[in-house]
Every structure is written in structure tokens, then in C-alpha cells.
Design a protein around this motif. Structure first.
Motif, mmCIF file in Angstrom:
data_model
loop_
_atom_site.group_PDB
_atom_site.id
_atom_site.type_symbol
_atom_site.label_atom_id
_atom_site.label_comp_id
_atom_site.label_asym_id
_atom_site.label_seq_id
_atom_site.Cartn_x
_atom_site.Cartn_y
_atom_site.Cartn_z
ATOM 1 N N PRO A 4 0.808 -1.226 0.000
ATOM 2 C CA PRO A 4 0.000 0.000 0.000
ATOM 3 C C PRO A 4 0.838 1.272 0.000
ATOM 4 N N ASP A 5 2.162 1.147 0.111
ATOM 5 C CA ASP A 5 3.032 2.323 0.131
ATOM 6 C C ASP A 5 3.350 2.850 -1.263
ATOM 7 N N VAL A 6 2.864 2.163 -2.298
ATOM 8 C CA VAL A 6 3.091 2.615 -3.666
ATOM 9 C C VAL A 6 1.796 2.486 -4.446
ATOM 10 N N ARG A 7 1.740 3.194 -5.559
ATOM 11 C CA ARG A 7 0.605 3.038 -6.477
ATOM 12 C C ARG A 7 1.083 3.309 -7.892
ATOM 13 N N GLY A 8 0.479 2.629 -8.833
ATOM 14 C CA GLY A 8 0.875 2.779 -10.210
ATOM 15 C C GLY A 8 0.524 4.144 -10.775
ATOM 16 N N VAL A 9 1.316 4.567 -11.758
ATOM 17 C CA VAL A 9 1.087 5.845 -12.430
ATOM 18 C C VAL A 9 0.841 5.553 -13.910
ATOM 19 N N PRO A 10 -0.405 5.466 -14.318
ATOM 20 C CA PRO A 10 -0.692 5.134 -15.721
ATOM 21 C C PRO A 10 -0.377 6.311 -16.651
ATOM 22 N N LEU A 11 -0.386 6.018 -17.935
ATOM 23 C CA LEU A 11 -0.039 7.027 -18.926
ATOM 24 C C LEU A 11 -0.963 8.240 -18.845
#
Length: 236
Positions: A174-181
């Protein structure tokens, strides 16, 4: 009664990194890691070539979140001028490692990138501003946007943000999240984005490389199994 004060985003990032285990999963001696690194390098080099760049020594680079200096060392091996490189690092232990690894002529600054002084990074002074898996560790949308705006301000017209980050969430972290285009485009609304999907999903890559390292290339040939984005965001 007021509740406990919530940490600001740089403090929160430091806390998230402190929770990460030093388990060696990202050691370049692992076959899935070095194959992913080589793939990223190939795509990056094709990007420089496509822009007519034949000599990195003429360019000024800044990396936000330079860690222990690995990406800047890579640029040095490719011919960049150490005096034209700048690394910004929030975490003291990583900053110290970068300072040990990089030439004295390379500036390595400790602190929140938003606070970097203009004497170090003047507006419109940089040809390339890099970030590698920094934005996926930023969970505050406003802070993400402020950092993107700051990076954009450092760029010369004709320069570019060189972006590498993952696009999908990790349900186990939970400390990261994806960054989509689409989010990259939101962060840099005035930029022209050229993007490539790269990097076989790390959990899958670890499994297939235990069977045989050559399977990395086979599985990575399927774009849906790639989890990261390498993008150039060009400033007009």
C-alpha cells in the motif's frame, strides 16, 4: 481535540522507504533485474538517437530521487559530463551513497526537490530531467503535481522529462501506487509524450528466471505482461 499531525509528503515518503525490507530483490546480479535494466537502457538509447543526440556530454541532466547514484553513473558511462549532472535525493543514507559513488564534479543535493535552490537549478536550465520510480511512491496528488511542475520549470524549451515508473498497483504494497499514462499526461499537460511499455512484471520475472533466464525475453515479448512505462515528455 485535534488528532495526531499527519506527516507531510516528504516525511511520509521517508517513512515508507524505512518500511521496505532490504531483501536483495533488486540486485543487478539477479537475471531478471539485469535483463530489465538492459531493456530499459536500449529503449532510452533509442530515444536519444531518435532525437538526434549523438553526444550526451553536451546535455545537462538532473535526476529527482537519484538514490545511490546508479542512473547517473549509467549516464556517465554513456558519455555524460560529470559537471553537467545533478542528483537530488531526499533520504540521507541514499544521498551519502550517491556522494561516495559519483565524481566530485557532480552536484548531489540532499533534501526535498521542491526546495532545491535556484543557484543549483535555475529555471529553464536543464536538457533532461529524470525520474525513476519516484512518483509511484508519492501518494499525495497535489504533491505529485507540484513536483511535476517544478521539474517542468527546470527544463529548457526543447528539453524533456525522462520518465520510468510502473503503471499498475501492487496489492501487496500500500506504500506505492501505479502511475498510468493518462496520469503522466495530466501531470505534464503542455508536454508531448512518447511512451513505451517495458519491464516484465517483476513477480512473474522472478518466477520464470528461476526456471531459466532466457524465459525473460520470451514472456516479455507479450506487451500485456510489461508493467512499467518509459516515456519522454517533450517541452515545446
Amino acid at each position: 481535540m485535534n488528532g495526531p499531525r499527519q506527516p507531510n509528503e516528504p516525511d511520509a515518503v521517508a517513512q515508507r522507504y524505512a518500511r521496505r525490507a532490504a531483501n536483495g530483490l533488486y540486485s543487478p546480479l539477479r537475471p531478471e533485474v539485469w535483463q530489465g535494466l538492459q531493456e530499459r537502457q536500449r529503449v532510452m538509447l533509442r530515444g536519444f538517437a531518435a532525437r538526434g543526440c549523438t553526444d550526451l556530454a553536451t546535455l545537462r541532466f538532473t535526476e529527482v530521487g537519484c538514490g545511490s547514484g546508479g542512473n547517473l553513473l549509467e549516464l556517465l558511462r554513456l558519455g555524460a559530463d560529470p559537471a553537467r549532472l545533478t542528483g537530488l535525493e531526499l533520504l540521507p543514507e541514499r544521498h551519502a551513497a550517491a556522494r561516495r559513488a559519483l565524481p566530485e564534479a557532480t552536484a548531489v543535493w540532499l533534501g526535498d526537490a521542491l526546495q532545491a535552490p535556484a543557484t543549483l537549478l535555475a529555471p529553464a536550465s536543464q536538457d533532461v530531467v529524470l525520474q525513476s520510480t519516484v512518483f509511484s511512491s508519492l501518494l499525495d496528488d497535489n504533491f505529485q503535481q507540484r513536483l511535476a511542475d517544478t521539474m517542468w520549470g527546470w527544463l529548457k524549451p526543447g528539453g524533456a522529462v525522462l520518465w520510468y515508473d510502473f503503471t499498475v498497483n501492487n496489492p501487496r504494497n500500500p506504500d506505492v501506487r501505479g502511475v498510468p499514462l493518462r496520469r503522466v499526461r495530466q501531470l505534464f499537460p503542455n508536454g508531448r509524450v512518447t511512451a513505451h511499455r517495458v519491464t516484465l512484471a517483476p513477480p512473474l520475472a522472478r518466477v520464470v528466471c528461476r526456471w531459466h533466464p532466457a524465459l525473460y525475453t520470451l514472456f516479455n515479448s507479450m506487451p500485456l505482461l510489461r508493467t512499467h512505462l518509459l516515456a519522454w515528455v517533450h517541452k515545446p
